[in-house]
Design an enzyme around this catalytic site. Structure first.
Site, PDB file in Angstrom:
ATOM      1  N   GLY A 125      47.197  73.598  42.984  1.00  0.00           N
ATOM      2  CA  GLY A 125      48.561  73.985  42.608  1.00  0.00           C
ATOM      3  C   GLY A 125      48.956  73.420  41.263  1.00  0.00           C
ATOM      4  O   GLY A 125      48.410  72.406  40.809  1.00  0.00           O
ATOM      5  N   THR A 172      44.817  72.507  21.888  1.00  0.00           N
ATOM      6  CA  THR A 172      44.083  72.073  23.077  1.00  0.00           C
ATOM      7  C   THR A 172      42.797  72.888  23.165  1.00  0.00           C
ATOM      8  O   THR A 172      42.781  74.087  22.871  1.00  0.00           O
ATOM      9  CB  THR A 172      44.933  72.232  24.354  1.00  0.00           C
ATOM     10  OG1 THR A 172      45.344  73.602  24.474  1.00  0.00           O
ATOM     11  CG2 THR A 172      46.172  71.362  24.308  1.00  0.00           C
ATOM     12  N   ASP A 200      41.679  72.488  40.716  1.00  0.00           N
ATOM     13  CA  ASP A 200      42.459  73.637  40.253  1.00  0.00           C
ATOM     14  C   ASP A 200      43.037  73.290  38.881  1.00  0.00           C
ATOM     15  O   ASP A 200      43.794  72.325  38.747  1.00  0.00           O
ATOM     16  CB  ASP A 200      43.590  73.898  41.272  1.00  0.00           C
ATOM     17  CG  ASP A 200      44.460  75.080  40.900  1.00  0.00           C
ATOM     18  OD1 ASP A 200      44.165  75.749  39.888  1.00  0.00           O
ATOM     19  OD2 ASP A 200      45.438  75.333  41.635  1.00  0.00           O
ATOM     20  N   GLY A 204      40.422  72.770  25.944  1.00  0.00           N
ATOM     21  CA  GLY A 204      39.823  72.713  27.284  1.00  0.00           C
ATOM     22  C   GLY A 204      38.983  71.464  27.472  1.00  0.00           C
ATOM     23  O   GLY A 204      39.443  70.351  27.221  1.00  0.00           O
ATOM     24  N   GLY A 225      47.656  72.444  31.312  1.00  0.00           N
ATOM     25  CA  GLY A 225      48.297  72.525  29.992  1.00  0.00           C
ATOM     26  C   GLY A 225      49.762  72.119  30.076  1.00  0.00           C
ATOM     27  O   GLY A 225      50.293  71.461  29.174  1.00  0.00           O
ATOM     28  N   ASP A 226      50.415  72.504  31.158  1.00  0.00           N
ATOM     29  CA  ASP A 226      51.834  72.145  31.327  1.00  0.00           C
ATOM     30  C   ASP A 226      51.973  70.626  31.464  1.00  0.00           C
ATOM     31  O   ASP A 226      52.892  70.022  30.914  1.00  0.00           O
ATOM     32  CB  ASP A 226      52.411  72.843  32.572  1.00  0.00           C
ATOM     33  CG  ASP A 226      52.360  74.354  32.428  1.00  0.00           C
ATOM     34  OD1 ASP A 226      52.468  74.840  31.288  1.00  0.00           O
ATOM     35  OD2 ASP A 226      52.208  75.051  33.447  1.00  0.00           O
ATOM     36  N   GLY A 230      38.837  68.639  24.885  1.00  0.00           N
ATOM     37  CA  GLY A 230      39.975  67.758  24.621  1.00  0.00           C
ATOM     38  C   GLY A 230      41.056  68.409  23.775  1.00  0.00           C
ATOM     39  O   GLY A 230      41.266  69.620  23.833  1.00  0.00           O
TER      40      GLY A 230
HETATM   41  O1  RIB Z   1      50.721  77.332  33.436  1.00  0.00           O
HETATM   42  C1  RIB Z   1      50.616  77.666  34.791  1.00  0.00           C
HETATM   43  C2  RIB Z   1      51.730  78.588  35.187  1.00  0.00           C
HETATM   44  O2  RIB Z   1      51.570  79.819  34.538  1.00  0.00           O
HETATM   45  C3  RIB Z   1      51.753  78.931  36.655  1.00  0.00           C
HETATM   46  O3  RIB Z   1      52.497  78.002  37.415  1.00  0.00           O
HETATM   47  C4  RIB Z   1      52.335  80.324  36.680  1.00  0.00           C
HETATM   48  O4  RIB Z   1      53.617  80.396  37.196  1.00  0.00           O
HETATM   49  C5  RIB Z   1      52.267  80.809  35.241  1.00  0.00           C
HETATM   50  O5  RIB Z   1      53.490  80.886  34.705  1.00  0.00           O
END
Ligand code: RIB
Length: 298
Positions: A279, A211, A238, A213, A243-244, A216
């Protein structure tokens, strides 16, 4: 329906917004102190469940209010939680996050996440082996991460390792993992700085996904080409959890049988929507929201 397991961190995020991220030694005024669900593992589980996948979260929380709230949040998002271990005398993991100027800094207090040990894995592994894919990050002990990759390889269960936060990954784990998804900085730590991104992607086709940023995400294809899926234009509130979201959405598509290119297109779009709200988890799109956004850009 195929099922995905996440073995990873469960944190409460203490977030504060400032006009920008402070420099070393600098004090800045903050606003909007919040306590919200986070942890890379939990975030990826929620991202997948919001997109309609059947997901179970494996990990540890403390015997405290934060732990109970984080389990409740996962359950409210349709993530299975009954194998999460509640440990005594160690608090639930906490991340201290500063958000400013379209970026963030994060410091993580490991807490109960440190109890995701080989012994815990041995206690849940029979259940884990019933899953069609196992998703991992670097916020639990690394020894446990490498152990799970090895066990899953023995049982022919595909794995995705998102090596964040940055840490080295043993060559044996790189060979056994199905997908490895570092960002550019993590890739340098894992593979050294002498090899170009293109060279690395070609060396690990359809496994290494880097990845980049705002540029892309890229992957080497089986035919020797490098595919770059450019980042989509998005309003940034935010970036925490982008990434998650990308990792989670990618797994959802892969498990459905999509190609890597299709899965990355989908994942990239999911990540771009996720940064529009504050968040780690609140901006993650549902399958319907994501389908609508993809339709609008056609
Ligand atoms: O990837 C973001 C996460 O990284 C946040 O939610 C925080 O808890 C850290 O673990």
């Amino acid at each position: 329906m195929k099922k995905i397991a996440v073995v990873g961190s469960i944190n409460i995020d203490q977030t504060i917004t400032s006009e920008r991220i402070p420099l070393k030694g600098e004090t800045l005024p903050g606003r909007n102190l919040r306590y919200i669900p986070g942890g890379k593992g939990a975030n990826q589980a929620v991202a997948m469940a919001k997109l309609g996948a059947q997901v179970e979260m494996f990990g540890c929380v403390g015997d405290d209010e934060n732990g109970r709230k984080m389990i409740e949040n996962l359950a409210n998002n349709n993530v299975e939680t009954h194998n999460i271990k509640i440990v005594s005398d160690i608090p639930t993991g906490i991340a201290i996050i500063t958000v400013g100027e379209n970026d963030n800094t994060i410091i993580v207090l490991e807490g109960a996440n440190g109890q995701v040990t080989r012994a815990y894995i041995d206690s849940i592994k029979d259940t884990l082996f019933t899953y069609d894919m196992v998703v991992l990050q670097h916020e639990i002990p690394l020894d446990t991460v490498h152990y799970i990759v090895e066990l899953c390889a023995e049982h022919n269960i595909p794995t995705l390792l998102n090596p964040a936060p940055a840490a080295e990954v043993p060559m044996e784990t790189i060979e056994k993992v199905t997908y490895l998804t570092p960002n550019e900085h993590e890739a340098v730590l894992i593979f050294g700085k002498d090899r170009s991104t293109e060279d690395l992607l070609k060396a690990y086709p359809e496994k290494l996904i880097i990845t980049q940023g705002s540029r892309g995400v890229s992957v080497g294809l089986a035919n020797g080409e490098v595919l770059n899926v450019p980042a989509r234009k998005a309003e940034v509130v935010d970036t925490t959890g982008a990434g998650d979201t990308l990792n989670g959405a990618f797994c959802v598509k892969i498990i459905e049988g999509s190609s890597i290119a299709e899965a990355l297109e989908y994942a990239n779009a999911a990540a771009s929507l996720s940064i529009g709200k504050f968040g780690a988890q609140s901006g993650m799109p549902t399958a319907e929201e994501l389908a609508k956004a993809l339709e609008e850009t056609k």
